[in-house]
Design a protein around this motif. Sequence first.
Motif, PDB file in Angstrom:
ATOM      1  N   ALA A 293      24.509  25.316  -2.684  1.00  0.00           N
ATOM      2  CA  ALA A 293      24.372  26.713  -3.110  1.00  0.00           C
ATOM      3  C   ALA A 293      25.164  27.676  -2.229  1.00  0.00           C
ATOM      4  O   ALA A 293      25.438  28.804  -2.640  1.00  0.00           O
ATOM      5  CB  ALA A 293      22.901  27.111  -3.133  1.00  0.00           C
ATOM      6  N   GLU A 294      25.567  27.235  -1.040  1.00  0.00           N
ATOM      7  CA  GLU A 294      26.354  28.076  -0.134  1.00  0.00           C
ATOM      8  C   GLU A 294      27.863  27.902  -0.309  1.00  0.00           C
ATOM      9  O   GLU A 294      28.642  28.657   0.284  1.00  0.00           O
ATOM     10  CB  GLU A 294      25.988  27.752   1.310  1.00  0.00           C
ATOM     11  CG  GLU A 294      24.557  28.082   1.662  1.00  0.00           C
ATOM     12  CD  GLU A 294      24.239  27.762   3.107  1.00  0.00           C
ATOM     13  OE1 GLU A 294      25.137  27.875   3.963  1.00  0.00           O
ATOM     14  OE2 GLU A 294      23.084  27.386   3.373  1.00  0.00           O
ATOM     15  N   ASP A 295      28.274  26.925  -1.080  1.00  0.00           N
ATOM     16  CA  ASP A 295      29.705  26.651  -1.246  1.00  0.00           C
ATOM     17  C   ASP A 295      30.346  27.715  -2.138  1.00  0.00           C
ATOM     18  O   ASP A 295      29.878  27.951  -3.259  1.00  0.00           O
ATOM     19  CB  ASP A 295      29.898  25.268  -1.869  1.00  0.00           C
ATOM     20  CG  ASP A 295      31.349  24.844  -1.971  1.00  0.00           C
ATOM     21  OD1 ASP A 295      32.252  25.629  -1.609  1.00  0.00           O
ATOM     22  OD2 ASP A 295      31.584  23.710  -2.411  1.00  0.00           O
ATOM     23  N   PRO A 296      31.408  28.362  -1.687  1.00  0.00           N
ATOM     24  CA  PRO A 296      32.105  29.330  -2.536  1.00  0.00           C
ATOM     25  C   PRO A 296      32.544  28.734  -3.880  1.00  0.00           C
ATOM     26  O   PRO A 296      32.561  29.452  -4.887  1.00  0.00           O
ATOM     27  CB  PRO A 296      33.309  29.749  -1.693  1.00  0.00           C
ATOM     28  CG  PRO A 296      32.860  29.527  -0.291  1.00  0.00           C
ATOM     29  CD  PRO A 296      31.978  28.309  -0.338  1.00  0.00           C
ATOM     30  N   PHE A 297      32.872  27.456  -3.893  1.00  0.00           N
ATOM     31  CA  PHE A 297      33.230  26.820  -5.171  1.00  0.00           C
ATOM     32  C   PHE A 297      32.052  26.877  -6.145  1.00  0.00           C
ATOM     33  O   PHE A 297      32.232  27.046  -7.353  1.00  0.00           O
ATOM     34  CB  PHE A 297      33.639  25.363  -4.969  1.00  0.00           C
ATOM     35  CG  PHE A 297      35.006  25.152  -4.366  1.00  0.00           C
ATOM     36  CD1 PHE A 297      35.863  26.194  -4.057  1.00  0.00           C
ATOM     37  CD2 PHE A 297      35.443  23.866  -4.111  1.00  0.00           C
ATOM     38  CE1 PHE A 297      37.110  25.979  -3.505  1.00  0.00           C
ATOM     39  CE2 PHE A 297      36.694  23.627  -3.571  1.00  0.00           C
ATOM     40  CZ  PHE A 297      37.528  24.691  -3.271  1.00  0.00           C
ATOM     41  N   TYR A 298      30.839  26.712  -5.632  1.00  0.00           N
ATOM     42  CA  TYR A 298      29.635  26.787  -6.460  1.00  0.00           C
ATOM     43  C   TYR A 298      29.322  28.246  -6.802  1.00  0.00           C
ATOM     44  O   TYR A 298      29.042  28.583  -7.953  1.00  0.00           O
ATOM     45  CB  TYR A 298      28.460  26.139  -5.722  1.00  0.00           C
ATOM     46  CG  TYR A 298      27.162  26.205  -6.477  1.00  0.00           C
ATOM     47  CD1 TYR A 298      26.846  25.235  -7.428  1.00  0.00           C
ATOM     48  CD2 TYR A 298      26.247  27.224  -6.248  1.00  0.00           C
ATOM     49  CE1 TYR A 298      25.648  25.290  -8.128  1.00  0.00           C
ATOM     50  CE2 TYR A 298      25.053  27.292  -6.935  1.00  0.00           C
ATOM     51  CZ  TYR A 298      24.759  26.328  -7.873  1.00  0.00           C
ATOM     52  OH  TYR A 298      23.578  26.390  -8.564  1.00  0.00           O
ATOM     53  N   ILE A 299      29.368  29.105  -5.807  1.00  0.00           N
ATOM     54  CA  ILE A 299      29.027  30.515  -5.990  1.00  0.00           C
ATOM     55  C   ILE A 299      29.908  31.162  -7.052  1.00  0.00           C
ATOM     56  O   ILE A 299      29.415  31.906  -7.914  1.00  0.00           O
ATOM     57  CB  ILE A 299      29.138  31.280  -4.651  1.00  0.00           C
ATOM     58  CG1 ILE A 299      28.060  30.781  -3.683  1.00  0.00           C
ATOM     59  CG2 ILE A 299      29.057  32.795  -4.858  1.00  0.00           C
ATOM     60  CD1 ILE A 299      28.259  31.216  -2.240  1.00  0.00           C
TER      61      ILE A 299
ATOM     62  N   GLU B 196      42.710  29.952  -3.994  1.00  0.00           N
ATOM     63  CA  GLU B 196      42.262  31.230  -3.421  1.00  0.00           C
ATOM     64  C   GLU B 196      40.982  31.049  -2.601  1.00  0.00           C
ATOM     65  O   GLU B 196      40.771  31.759  -1.614  1.00  0.00           O
ATOM     66  CB  GLU B 196      41.979  32.243  -4.538  1.00  0.00           C
ATOM     67  CG  GLU B 196      43.202  32.772  -5.242  1.00  0.00           C
ATOM     68  CD  GLU B 196      42.824  33.674  -6.423  1.00  0.00           C
ATOM     69  OE1 GLU B 196      41.670  34.167  -6.482  1.00  0.00           O
ATOM     70  OE2 GLU B 196      43.689  33.877  -7.291  1.00  0.00           O
ATOM     71  N   LEU B 197      40.141  30.111  -3.017  1.00  0.00           N
ATOM     72  CA  LEU B 197      38.841  29.914  -2.370  1.00  0.00           C
ATOM     73  C   LEU B 197      38.847  28.839  -1.285  1.00  0.00           C
ATOM     74  O   LEU B 197      37.838  28.651  -0.599  1.00  0.00           O
ATOM     75  CB  LEU B 197      37.789  29.579  -3.431  1.00  0.00           C
ATOM     76  CG  LEU B 197      37.456  30.717  -4.395  1.00  0.00           C
ATOM     77  CD1 LEU B 197      36.597  30.209  -5.551  1.00  0.00           C
ATOM     78  CD2 LEU B 197      36.748  31.848  -3.665  1.00  0.00           C
TER      79      LEU B 197
ATOM     80  N   LYS C 178      33.897  18.608  -9.531  1.00  0.00           N
ATOM     81  CA  LYS C 178      34.887  18.636 -10.610  1.00  0.00           C
ATOM     82  C   LYS C 178      35.299  20.087 -10.808  1.00  0.00           C
ATOM     83  O   LYS C 178      34.455  20.959 -11.052  1.00  0.00           O
ATOM     84  CB  LYS C 178      34.304  18.075 -11.903  1.00  0.00           C
ATOM     85  CG  LYS C 178      35.293  18.091 -13.026  1.00  0.00           C
ATOM     86  CD  LYS C 178      34.740  17.535 -14.304  1.00  0.00           C
ATOM     87  CE  LYS C 178      35.852  17.660 -15.333  1.00  0.00           C
ATOM     88  NZ  LYS C 178      35.510  17.115 -16.597  1.00  0.00           N
ATOM     89  N   TYR C 179      36.590  20.345 -10.668  1.00  0.00           N
ATOM     90  CA  TYR C 179      37.089  21.706 -10.856  1.00  0.00           C
ATOM     91  C   TYR C 179      36.972  22.115 -12.320  1.00  0.00           C
ATOM     92  O   TYR C 179      37.315  21.340 -13.214  1.00  0.00           O
ATOM     93  CB  TYR C 179      38.544  21.825 -10.411  1.00  0.00           C
ATOM     94  CG  TYR C 179      38.794  21.538  -8.951  1.00  0.00           C
ATOM     95  CD1 TYR C 179      37.831  21.797  -7.981  1.00  0.00           C
ATOM     96  CD2 TYR C 179      39.998  21.010  -8.522  1.00  0.00           C
ATOM     97  CE1 TYR C 179      38.061  21.541  -6.652  1.00  0.00           C
ATOM     98  CE2 TYR C 179      40.240  20.743  -7.185  1.00  0.00           C
ATOM     99  CZ  TYR C 179      39.266  21.012  -6.253  1.00  0.00           C
ATOM    100  OH  TYR C 179      39.504  20.747  -4.924  1.00  0.00           O
TER     101      TYR C 179
ATOM    102  N   ALA D 163      37.596  29.850   2.341  1.00  0.00           N
ATOM    103  CA  ALA D 163      36.144  30.040   2.399  1.00  0.00           C
ATOM    104  C   ALA D 163      35.416  28.705   2.232  1.00  0.00           C
ATOM    105  O   ALA D 163      34.400  28.455   2.895  1.00  0.00           O
ATOM    106  CB  ALA D 163      35.700  31.029   1.327  1.00  0.00           C
ATOM    107  N   HIS D 164      35.933  27.839   1.372  1.00  0.00           N
ATOM    108  CA  HIS D 164      35.338  26.509   1.175  1.00  0.00           C
ATOM    109  C   HIS D 164      35.431  25.698   2.469  1.00  0.00           C
ATOM    110  O   HIS D 164      34.466  25.026   2.853  1.00  0.00           O
ATOM    111  CB  HIS D 164      36.053  25.795   0.027  1.00  0.00           C
ATOM    112  CG  HIS D 164      35.604  24.396  -0.199  1.00  0.00           C
ATOM    113  ND1 HIS D 164      34.357  24.075  -0.706  1.00  0.00           N
ATOM    114  CD2 HIS D 164      36.244  23.218   0.009  1.00  0.00           C
ATOM    115  CE1 HIS D 164      34.248  22.755  -0.795  1.00  0.00           C
ATOM    116  NE2 HIS D 164      35.378  22.214  -0.370  1.00  0.00           N
ATOM    117  N   ARG D 165      36.537  25.795   3.170  1.00  0.00           N
ATOM    118  CA  ARG D 165      36.686  25.065   4.439  1.00  0.00           C
ATOM    119  C   ARG D 165      35.728  25.589   5.503  1.00  0.00           C
ATOM    120  O   ARG D 165      35.219  24.809   6.313  1.00  0.00           O
ATOM    121  CB  ARG D 165      38.135  25.110   4.914  1.00  0.00           C
ATOM    122  CG  ARG D 165      39.020  24.213   4.070  1.00  0.00           C
ATOM    123  CD  ARG D 165      40.409  24.090   4.610  1.00  0.00           C
ATOM    124  NE  ARG D 165      41.180  23.155   3.779  1.00  0.00           N
ATOM    125  CZ  ARG D 165      42.458  23.248   3.550  1.00  0.00           C
ATOM    126  NH1 ARG D 165      43.158  24.217   4.114  1.00  0.00           N
ATOM    127  NH2 ARG D 165      43.072  22.370   2.776  1.00  0.00           N
TER     128      ARG D 165
END
Length: 94
Positions: free
Chosen positions: A64-70, A17-18, A7-8, A21-23
């Motif tokens: 924990a590695e997902d830029p969306f999470y970070i 923008e992310l 959920k954004y 990196a997410h892909r």
Amino acid sequence: MFVLILKYVASIEKIDELIPAHRQFLDKYYLRNKFICSGAQVPRTGGIILCNANDKEEVKQIIAEDPFYIFKVAKYDILEFIPSKYAPDFESFI
């Protein structure tokens, strides 16, 4: 098997923008056969990932590695399930 529901919690501009990196993050786990499919929700309020991890701890390590999470632009819900019926082509993921 896990369904990851994102959920954004930031603007779509920040999400966009992310996206590159997410892909890259997604590609890494597709190559490791951990992700089966993924995509944006409609309307675009988040995303869904079908994940073939061994357990919930592994899922948390992956997330924990997902830029969306970070960068704290999305929150994750983790739903675990055991497929009991599936298409024959899906059997390799079980």
